[in-house]
Write an enzyme that holds these catalytic residues in place. Sequence first.
Site, mmCIF file in Angstrom:
data_model
loop_
_atom_site.group_PDB
_atom_site.id
_atom_site.type_symbol
_atom_site.label_atom_id
_atom_site.label_comp_id
_atom_site.label_asym_id
_atom_site.label_seq_id
_atom_site.Cartn_x
_atom_site.Cartn_y
_atom_site.Cartn_z
ATOM 1 N N LYS A 1 -5.714 31.538 57.104
ATOM 2 C CA LYS A 1 -6.624 32.056 56.079
ATOM 3 C C LYS A 1 -6.616 33.585 56.066
ATOM 4 O O LYS A 1 -6.669 34.203 54.993
ATOM 5 C CB LYS A 1 -8.042 31.533 56.313
ATOM 6 C CG LYS A 1 -8.206 30.042 56.104
ATOM 7 C CD LYS A 1 -7.836 29.582 54.696
ATOM 8 C CE LYS A 1 -8.830 30.026 53.636
ATOM 9 N NZ LYS A 1 -8.553 29.413 52.311
ATOM 10 N N TYR B 1 -5.798 27.716 61.964
ATOM 11 C CA TYR B 1 -6.462 27.778 60.663
ATOM 12 C C TYR B 1 -6.897 29.199 60.342
ATOM 13 O O TYR B 1 -6.667 29.701 59.238
ATOM 14 C CB TYR B 1 -7.671 26.843 60.638
ATOM 15 C CG TYR B 1 -8.496 26.981 59.367
ATOM 16 C CD1 TYR B 1 -7.977 26.562 58.138
ATOM 17 C CD2 TYR B 1 -9.769 27.543 59.391
ATOM 18 C CE1 TYR B 1 -8.720 26.696 56.966
ATOM 19 C CE2 TYR B 1 -10.513 27.677 58.225
ATOM 20 C CZ TYR B 1 -9.991 27.258 57.013
ATOM 21 O OH TYR B 1 -10.715 27.413 55.859
ATOM 22 N N GLY C 1 -4.980 24.072 43.172
ATOM 23 C CA GLY C 1 -5.998 23.193 43.738
ATOM 24 C C GLY C 1 -7.166 23.048 42.785
ATOM 25 O O GLY C 1 -8.317 22.917 43.206
ATOM 26 N N ARG D 1 -10.153 19.518 41.896
ATOM 27 C CA ARG D 1 -11.298 19.009 42.659
ATOM 28 C C ARG D 1 -11.993 20.162 43.367
ATOM 29 O O ARG D 1 -11.462 21.263 43.463
ATOM 30 C CB ARG D 1 -10.852 17.966 43.688
ATOM 31 C CG ARG D 1 -9.852 18.497 44.711
ATOM 32 C CD ARG D 1 -9.450 17.434 45.694
ATOM 33 N NE ARG D 1 -8.528 17.950 46.699
ATOM 34 C CZ ARG D 1 -8.164 17.281 47.791
ATOM 35 N NH1 ARG D 1 -8.643 16.072 48.001
ATOM 36 N NH2 ARG D 1 -7.332 17.823 48.660
ATOM 37 N N GLY D 2 -13.199 19.900 43.861
ATOM 38 C CA GLY D 2 -13.918 20.850 44.695
ATOM 39 C C GLY D 2 -14.188 22.180 44.038
ATOM 40 O O GLY D 2 -14.505 22.270 42.843
ATOM 41 N N ILE D 3 -14.055 23.243 44.817
ATOM 42 C CA ILE D 3 -14.322 24.590 44.319
ATOM 43 C C ILE D 3 -13.359 24.952 43.193
ATOM 44 O O ILE D 3 -13.749 25.578 42.202
ATOM 45 C CB ILE D 3 -14.238 25.607 45.474
ATOM 46 C CG1 ILE D 3 -15.429 25.416 46.427
ATOM 47 C CG2 ILE D 3 -14.216 27.042 44.943
ATOM 48 C CD1 ILE D 3 -15.361 26.259 47.686
ATOM 49 N N GLY D 4 -12.104 24.559 43.321
ATOM 50 C CA GLY D 4 -11.134 24.865 42.268
ATOM 51 C C GLY D 4 -11.523 24.267 40.940
ATOM 52 O O GLY D 4 -11.438 24.924 39.891
ATOM 53 N N ASP E 1 3.233 21.261 43.880
ATOM 54 C CA ASP E 1 3.075 21.374 45.324
ATOM 55 C C ASP E 1 3.366 22.825 45.682
ATOM 56 O O ASP E 1 4.507 23.288 45.548
ATOM 57 C CB ASP E 1 4.045 20.435 46.034
ATOM 58 C CG ASP E 1 3.846 20.395 47.545
ATOM 59 O OD1 ASP E 1 3.255 21.362 48.100
ATOM 60 O OD2 ASP E 1 4.289 19.425 48.175
#
Length: 277
Positions: free
Chosen positions: A173, A169, A13, A16-19, A75
């Site tokens: 996690k 969820y 991942g 984008r974002g945190i990754g 994926d």
Amino acid sequence: MTEAAGRAAVVTGGTRGIGLAIASELVSRGVDVVAAGRTSSGFDAARAAVGVVGARGRVAGEAARVGRFECVAMDVRDYAQVERALAEAADLVGGIDILVNNASAISLTGTLETPVKRFDLMFDVNLRGTWLASRACLPHLLKAENPHILVLSPPLNLEPRWLAPHPAYTTSKYGMSLCMLGLAEEFRERGVAVNALWPRTVIATAAIDLLPDVDPAACRRPEIVADAAHWILTRPSRDVSGNFYIDEAVLAQAGVTDFDRYAVDPERELLMDLFVD
């Protein structure tokens, strides 16, 4: 503390974002990074974002080695694709010293509001994907001088208030967190550090669109998580494993005192993240 420069990392991942923030920080510190994204659609934007970091090429005001940045399509739900993509990643950057399990799926919905397909997606990406990527990287990590797996998952806070609103969820996690604990103990004697990292506050990424009534101005930027990740990943692997780290606490331990620089709006009261008391 060990040097980051010259090491090789995979970030799931990571486009984008945190990754992407973690990948960018590692590249700026001289780490060769392979960002794994589900499709290639975000690769050009990710390369452009990391290129801005690379163009600066300076750490603490001094010229520094800037790492390579590569992308692979992967994926995390597809076992064969994970095996192929991570073998390709190792070939691209000459091995794997670091794995950041960042890929995640989210749906903050109750049991009756969560479609079975969404339940399957969260467990396939969050828990199964973390295990698959770790399994595929471990043969490389076991050859590394200072091997680390970092999982972006929360502390195991079993208060019912964290489970009741979105059981699917939360358990997916927490599954990532349990996977971290198991791997940490399984590979402790072989020198592979396995830890978890979680933000104290909500982080301003595209994911906040899935959170009800969250104002981005009350969040912090992804760079706080990236800086905390860098600190963890430069510890000697035999000294740190099986820990649930919180980004702010990590950076306080590293000597950071100014956290306003991470705030989207330093004048706003920050929103605490899920699973953090």
